[in-house]
Scaffold this motif. Structure first.
Motif, PDB file in Angstrom:
ATOM      1  N   GLU A 835     -45.099  50.106 -50.172  1.00 43.69           N
ATOM      2  CA  GLU A 835     -46.183  49.358 -51.187  1.00 43.69           C
ATOM      3  C   GLU A 835     -47.004  50.599 -51.631  1.00 43.69           C
ATOM      4  O   GLU A 835     -47.709  50.101 -52.634  1.00 43.69           O
ATOM      5  CB  GLU A 835     -47.137  48.656 -49.800  1.00 43.69           C
ATOM      6  CG  GLU A 835     -46.234  47.682 -49.415  1.00 43.69           C
ATOM      7  CD  GLU A 835     -47.276  47.108 -48.063  1.00 43.69           C
ATOM      8  OE1 GLU A 835     -48.060  47.446 -47.847  1.00 43.69           O
ATOM      9  OE2 GLU A 835     -46.652  46.068 -47.473  1.00 43.69           O
ATOM     10  N   LEU A 836     -47.213  51.681 -51.221  1.00 45.16           N
ATOM     11  CA  LEU A 836     -48.268  52.521 -51.833  1.00 45.16           C
ATOM     12  C   LEU A 836     -47.883  54.096 -51.619  1.00 45.16           C
ATOM     13  O   LEU A 836     -47.244  54.680 -50.503  1.00 45.16           O
ATOM     14  CB  LEU A 836     -49.640  52.565 -51.072  1.00 45.16           C
ATOM     15  CG  LEU A 836     -50.722  53.585 -51.349  1.00 45.16           C
ATOM     16  CD1 LEU A 836     -50.969  53.389 -52.834  1.00 45.16           C
ATOM     17  CD2 LEU A 836     -51.892  53.306 -50.649  1.00 45.16           C
ATOM     18  N   GLN A 854     -42.539  54.555 -60.263  1.00 43.01           N
ATOM     19  CA  GLN A 854     -43.084  53.348 -60.315  1.00 43.01           C
ATOM     20  C   GLN A 854     -42.502  52.542 -61.671  1.00 43.01           C
ATOM     21  O   GLN A 854     -42.486  51.374 -61.501  1.00 43.01           O
ATOM     22  CB  GLN A 854     -44.725  53.368 -60.465  1.00 43.01           C
ATOM     23  CG  GLN A 854     -45.525  52.174 -60.591  1.00 43.01           C
ATOM     24  CD  GLN A 854     -46.886  52.478 -60.765  1.00 43.01           C
ATOM     25  OE1 GLN A 854     -47.386  53.243 -61.738  1.00 43.01           O
ATOM     26  NE2 GLN A 854     -48.069  51.581 -60.029  1.00 43.01           N
ATOM     27  N   HIS A 858     -40.805  49.034 -61.814  1.00 46.54           N
ATOM     28  CA  HIS A 858     -41.400  47.894 -62.605  1.00 46.54           C
ATOM     29  C   HIS A 858     -40.065  47.489 -63.786  1.00 46.54           C
ATOM     30  O   HIS A 858     -39.907  46.101 -63.972  1.00 46.54           O
ATOM     31  CB  HIS A 858     -42.422  48.299 -63.683  1.00 46.54           C
ATOM     32  CG  HIS A 858     -43.756  48.595 -63.077  1.00 46.54           C
ATOM     33  ND1 HIS A 858     -44.920  48.990 -63.673  1.00 46.54           N
ATOM     34  CD2 HIS A 858     -44.111  48.351 -61.742  1.00 46.54           C
ATOM     35  CE1 HIS A 858     -45.944  48.926 -62.781  1.00 46.54           C
ATOM     36  NE2 HIS A 858     -45.572  48.664 -61.805  1.00 46.54           N
ATOM     37  N   TYR A 863     -43.638  44.799 -59.061  1.00 45.70           N
ATOM     38  CA  TYR A 863     -44.957  45.295 -59.405  1.00 45.70           C
ATOM     39  C   TYR A 863     -45.792  45.502 -58.079  1.00 45.70           C
ATOM     40  O   TYR A 863     -47.029  45.563 -58.403  1.00 45.70           O
ATOM     41  CB  TYR A 863     -45.649  44.233 -60.234  1.00 45.70           C
ATOM     42  CG  TYR A 863     -44.947  44.059 -61.563  1.00 45.70           C
ATOM     43  CD1 TYR A 863     -45.210  45.015 -62.681  1.00 45.70           C
ATOM     44  CD2 TYR A 863     -43.692  43.374 -61.883  1.00 45.70           C
ATOM     45  CE1 TYR A 863     -44.613  45.170 -63.923  1.00 45.70           C
ATOM     46  CE2 TYR A 863     -43.106  43.254 -63.219  1.00 45.70           C
ATOM     47  CZ  TYR A 863     -43.546  44.221 -64.238  1.00 45.70           C
ATOM     48  OH  TYR A 863     -42.772  44.038 -65.532  1.00 45.70           O
ATOM     49  N   ASP A 864     -45.059  45.269 -56.960  1.00 46.33           N
ATOM     50  CA  ASP A 864     -45.963  45.596 -55.733  1.00 46.33           C
ATOM     51  C   ASP A 864     -46.294  46.998 -55.385  1.00 46.33           C
ATOM     52  O   ASP A 864     -47.087  47.435 -54.632  1.00 46.33           O
ATOM     53  CB  ASP A 864     -45.323  44.885 -54.620  1.00 46.33           C
ATOM     54  CG  ASP A 864     -45.289  43.312 -54.934  1.00 46.33           C
ATOM     55  OD1 ASP A 864     -46.076  42.736 -55.434  1.00 46.33           O
ATOM     56  OD2 ASP A 864     -44.227  42.617 -54.320  1.00 46.33           O
ATOM     57  N   LYS A 866     -47.756  50.629 -55.706  1.00 43.92           N
ATOM     58  CA  LYS A 866     -49.032  51.004 -56.100  1.00 43.92           C
ATOM     59  C   LYS A 866     -49.052  52.560 -55.869  1.00 43.92           C
ATOM     60  O   LYS A 866     -48.144  53.044 -55.034  1.00 43.92           O
ATOM     61  CB  LYS A 866     -50.157  50.411 -55.492  1.00 43.92           C
ATOM     62  CG  LYS A 866     -50.352  49.032 -55.421  1.00 43.92           C
ATOM     63  CD  LYS A 866     -50.316  48.156 -56.841  1.00 43.92           C
ATOM     64  CE  LYS A 866     -50.472  46.733 -56.462  1.00 43.92           C
ATOM     65  NZ  LYS A 866     -50.230  46.055 -57.768  1.00 43.92           N
ATOM     66  N   ASP A 868     -51.405  56.286 -56.396  1.00 38.68           N
ATOM     67  CA  ASP A 868     -52.705  56.630 -56.473  1.00 38.68           C
ATOM     68  C   ASP A 868     -52.382  58.419 -56.665  1.00 38.68           C
ATOM     69  O   ASP A 868     -51.995  58.932 -55.591  1.00 38.68           O
ATOM     70  CB  ASP A 868     -53.593  56.345 -55.130  1.00 38.68           C
ATOM     71  CG  ASP A 868     -54.971  57.016 -55.280  1.00 38.68           C
ATOM     72  OD1 ASP A 868     -55.188  57.872 -56.250  1.00 38.68           O
ATOM     73  OD2 ASP A 868     -55.700  56.702 -54.153  1.00 38.68           O
TER      74      ASP A 868
END
Length: 879
Positions: A835-836, A854, A858, A863-864, A866, A868
């Motif tokens: 997820e991240l 990412q 896509h 699109y889940d 993420k 950072d």
């Protein structure tokens, strides 16, 4: 309450049977052991009779409930007498001060208490023998069959729906619900909207119910408001009348009504809105009314304050949690309500935004304040007044709509949650409750009742999650590693309700500018009624007579109060029955002299600036939790007799300016005398003679620095382990019970990852500061089948090889300050649960690999995932 009684029984049992209790050898204790035993027998017999044995024919009798209250009252008196006696004995042999005629004397007299218990027992036996048939008053916290209150849509007496102005700002929520209700799924489905009272659940359901597309899509629409009360016949009647109009159904049987409801719904695509449902049992009864085999896309829409009810109705269906409004949405609603679509005056913006801030995103509060503003002529002075006194206007609403709505949630609380909830009313506004500490406090206060093999801490955490599910507490922060709740908070209006109820019941007192003694004037009528004091304003300490403060059980301070710091030691002899003392905000130069008198303490948090830990504190045999904050850089040395704290379960130390620093060791334990029952031991350096397995067999969470001993395999309960070493490890063994592991400085080769790979329950792994060394980590060789969280920090790794099977359930990946790492394997992005990804202070090439991951996802329609990306290191820092 019953949970506190359980704790009292355990204390009696310890003094009767325990051999390592420091009080056990005092002559007064030995002399009174027989009385302890008789009291334990009397109480145990009554607990068995009133609480354990089933008396279905008596449960609703007023007299039966009255006998329970009288029993609890007598038990509290017994505990008060018993605790005072123990304090007197303890002071006699451990006090620093000269005794005086005002001192409490070691005397014990249970004659009146045992007489009261005998009276309760005799009256109960008489009632049971005569099988008394008295009118009973319903117990609203547990019973279900109460007065009917189900009503059809827009019928007289139905639940009042706020006007259209409140519907502003919920379009996105409404679209989500509508799409779910009308999706192409033939099977009957349940959609739920949950949230606290006043958050807008009914308003949202109303908007969806009246939507033109919804009207067109469903052949039959029915609205039923259930509320806290439920009557099957009334609900059936109202469903039929909402479909067919007014009917004469007075002579129809319940089975006939069910038959008619089924006939009206079968074959039709129906939408049933069940508004404000409170009970799982209500849903289990209601769902039988509706055809489940239509296979035509029929839907049921529930609104409830209780996540538990929604989850029970359909664990796989949509449960939409309504949150608080942001400032923009709140301001929009306020303007539309007050100015009716016209432009707002410039002068209204500043006080208006303050009003919005004070309403804390609760729509019902905004509606009430908007109504007050709309009734008055436009005036900047009036708006400023409202901005300064928003809370009093909301609480004093002439219709009582807000507090009355919120009070329903309190009234619905089961008994075992009421004390836990009321306790929160003493905390300051906007306070963030740390879950772990709150759980320990509830246990120390005696609110938590033992059940089965679960620990008291696990049961307490379940109570906290229940309050969250009931929308009485808000999740503030979650642990990044596993998504668990780290901190929570309370909405201002819920807090207002909590304070009102707590003060009504004499459950807590809070200090502002009054002297502490003034608070005890009205609470000493029943001298053994427990009082809890929350100090948020600097109090004016005055001397107490011993009898004036004997009912004080808890003192929690939320600021660094100089007057309290200077004088606190003078009052320990007045506060001899304290169970909770939280002084972690008060910077003390040393442990206050006389603290060893507080023999009933179960929870102690203190800021101590000395490098020593007085051995006299180890005489507080009732301590369950001991938290020490120290600014001594070399740590606080624990005495060898720390093991005299036979009930201690949690021992933690922190540095005040580095609360999140895992490796700063603050406790030093050179030696120990005997094994302890510790569950949590945090930030400690252990001496060579302190063997883990021997002295901490029950440990669940351990945070320590090791030197030579590195064998943890024999720990049966260890779930969370954080280790730092001062030398390179050659070998380490770990228990299979581990769920969370953090390693630092161990300098193990990556080939030793097989040690971690063998842990079947590991969910969270954090590797820091050269925990493993070597330029290449090939995770194809070291799979971690259940890992959900992985953090790599300050490692010398350069090349990382992995595939999708390395971490099949990984949800979150964090990488920080791995300056040599070139990239993250693209295969990591193919893990279906991911997820991240968070990276910080790494090469630009690492950031680029994350962006590619990412983008690849896509391209596949995912699109889940993420990402950072924090600070990227310049090239010269990665050389």
């Amino acid at each position: 309450m019953y949970a506190g009684l359980q704790m009292f029984m355990e204390k009696l049992k310890q003094l009767i049977n325990c051999t390592d209790n420091p009080l056990i050898n005092y002559p007064e204790i030995i002399h009174e052991k027989h009385q302890f035993h008789l009291l334990h027998q009397d109480l145990g017999s009554m607990i068995q009779t009133l609480y354990i044995e089933e008396h279905q024919d008596l449960q609703e009798h007023e007299k039966f409930n009255d006998l329970k209250k009288r029993f609890i009252y007598a038990a509290e008196e017994a505990q008060y007498i018993f605790d005072l006696f123990l304090s007197a004995v303890h002071i006699k042999y451990n006090g620093y001060f000269r005794t005086s005629e005002k001192d409490i004397k070691p005397s014990l007299n249970f004659v009146n208490v045992r007489s009261s218990l005998k009276s309760v027992e005799e009256e109960f036996q008489s009632m049971r023998n005569d099988n008394m048939k008295l009118d009973s008053s319903p117990r609203t916290d547990r019973t279900l069959n109460q007065t009917a209150a189900a009503v059809p849509w827009n019928s007289p007496g139905s639940k009042k729906i706020p006007d259209d102005m409140m519907i502003v700002g919920i379009d996105d929520d409404a679209k989500l619900i509508k799409d779910k209700l009308m999706e192409d799924r033939r099977k009957l489905d349940v959609v739920s909207v949950v949230g606290m009272g006043g958050i807008g659940k009914t308003t949202l359901a109303t908007k969806v119910f009246n939507d033109a597309y919804v009207k067109y899509h469903f052949h039959v629409r029915v609205w039923v408001t259930v509320s806290q009360t439920y009557d099957k016949r009334h609900v059936l009647t109202q469903i039929l009348e909402s479909i067919c109009g007014q009917l004469d159904l007075r002579v129809a049987t319940d089975s006939r009504l069910r038959e008619l409801v089924h006939k009206q719904l079968i074959g039709n695509r129906y939408l049933i809105v069940i508004d404000d449902i409170w009970h799982i049992e209500t849903w289990d009864d209601l769902k039988l009314f509706f055809p489940h085999d239509n296979n035509n896309g029929s839907r049921i829409l529930l609104t409830s304050r209780l996540v538990e009810v929604a989850r029970h109705a359909n664990s796989d269906g949509l449960i939409h949690q309504l949150g608080y409004w942001n400032k923009e949405k709140s301001w929009e609603m306020l303007c539309k309500k007050v100015f009716h679509g016209n432009e707002c005056p410039e002068w209204s913006i500043k006080p208006g935004m303050q009003i919005v801030e004070n309403c804390k995103g609760l729509p019902l509060a905004l509606v009430v304040i908007a109504g007050v503003l709309a009734k008055e002529s436009l005036s900047e002075k009036f708006w400023v007044e409202i901005a300064n006194r928003t809370g009093s206007y909301i609480v004093g609403d002439e219709n009582g709509s807000i507090m009355e709505s919120l009070a329903l949630s309190f009234n619905h609380l089961p008994l075992h949650l009421r004390e836990c909830f009321l306790y929160l009313g003493g905390y300051p506004e906007d306070y963030k409750f740390q879950v772990k500490r709150l759980v320990w406090l509830w246990v120390a206060e005696g609110f938590i009742q033992q059940a089965g093999n679960q620990s008291l801490e696990d049961i307490a955490e379940g109570c906290l999650m229940d309050l969250i599910d009931r929308n009485l507490l808000i999740v503030a922060d979650r642990r990044k590693s596993n998504g668990g709740v780290r901190t929570c908070k309370m909405h201002d209006l819920v807090r207002e309700l909590c304070m009102i109820k707590a003060k009504e019941e004499g459950f807590i007192i809070t200090t502002k500018t009054q002297t502490l003694s003034s608070h005890f004037v009205n609470v000493t009528t029943t001298s053994y009624n427990p009082v809890r004091m929350f100090v948020d304003k600097d109090p004016n300490m005055v001397c107490f007579s011993y009898s004036s403060a004997h009912n004080l059980r808890s003192m929690l301070c939320f600021n660094d109060f100089r007057s309290l710091i200077d004088d606190i030691a003078k009052y320990f002899r007045s506060f001899v029955l304290l169970r909770v003392l939280d002084l972690h905000k008060c910077r003390l130069k040393d442990f206050p002299k006389g603290m060893q008198l507080l023999v009933h303490l179960r929870y102690l948090a203190i800021w101590n600036s000395s490098d020593g830990f007085p051995s006299s504190i180890c005489k507080l045999w009732g301590l369950q939790t001991l938290i020490c904050i120290t600014d001594i850089m070399n740590g606080v040395v624990l005495p060898g007799n720390i093991s005299d704290l036979v009930n201690l379960r949690h021992l933690l130390c922190y540095h005040p300016f580095s609360w999140n620093s895992i490796w700063k060791m603050c406790f030093i334990l050179p030696s120990i005398e005997k094994p302890m029952n510790l569950q949590t031991l945090s930030r400690v350096e252990l001496g060579d003679g302190v063997d883990f397995q021997t002295f901490f067999p029950a440990i669940k969470e351990l945070r320590c620095k090791i030197y030579k001993k590195n064998d943890f395999k024999s720990f049966k309960y260890l779930e969370k382990l954080k280790l730092s070493t001062t030398y390179k490890l050659e070998h380490i063994t770990l228990p299979t019970t581990l769920k969370t592991l953090t390693l630092a400085n161990s300098r193990l080769p990556w080939s030793k990852m097989s040690i971690i790979q063998s842990l079947p329950n590991l969910l969270v792994l954090k590797l820091r500061d050269d925990a493993f060394v070597g330029s290449c980590w090939n995770t194809d060789e070291h799979k971690l089948p259940r890992l959900t969280f992985l953090r790599l920090e300050c490692l010398d790794i350069k090349l990382w090889k992995a595939d999708t099977t390395s971490f099949p359930f990984l949800k979150q990946l964090e990488i920080e300050s791995c300056k040599g790492l070139e990239e993250i394997p693209l295969e990591i992005g193919e893990i279906p649960t991911l997820e991240l990804i968070i990276i910080n202070k790494c090469r630009p090439s690492v950031a680029e690999s994350v962006r590619i991951i990412q983008q690849n996802q896509h391209d596949f329609g995912n699109y889940d995932l993420k990402i950072d990306i924090g600070h990227e290191l310049p090239a010269w820092k990665t050389c």
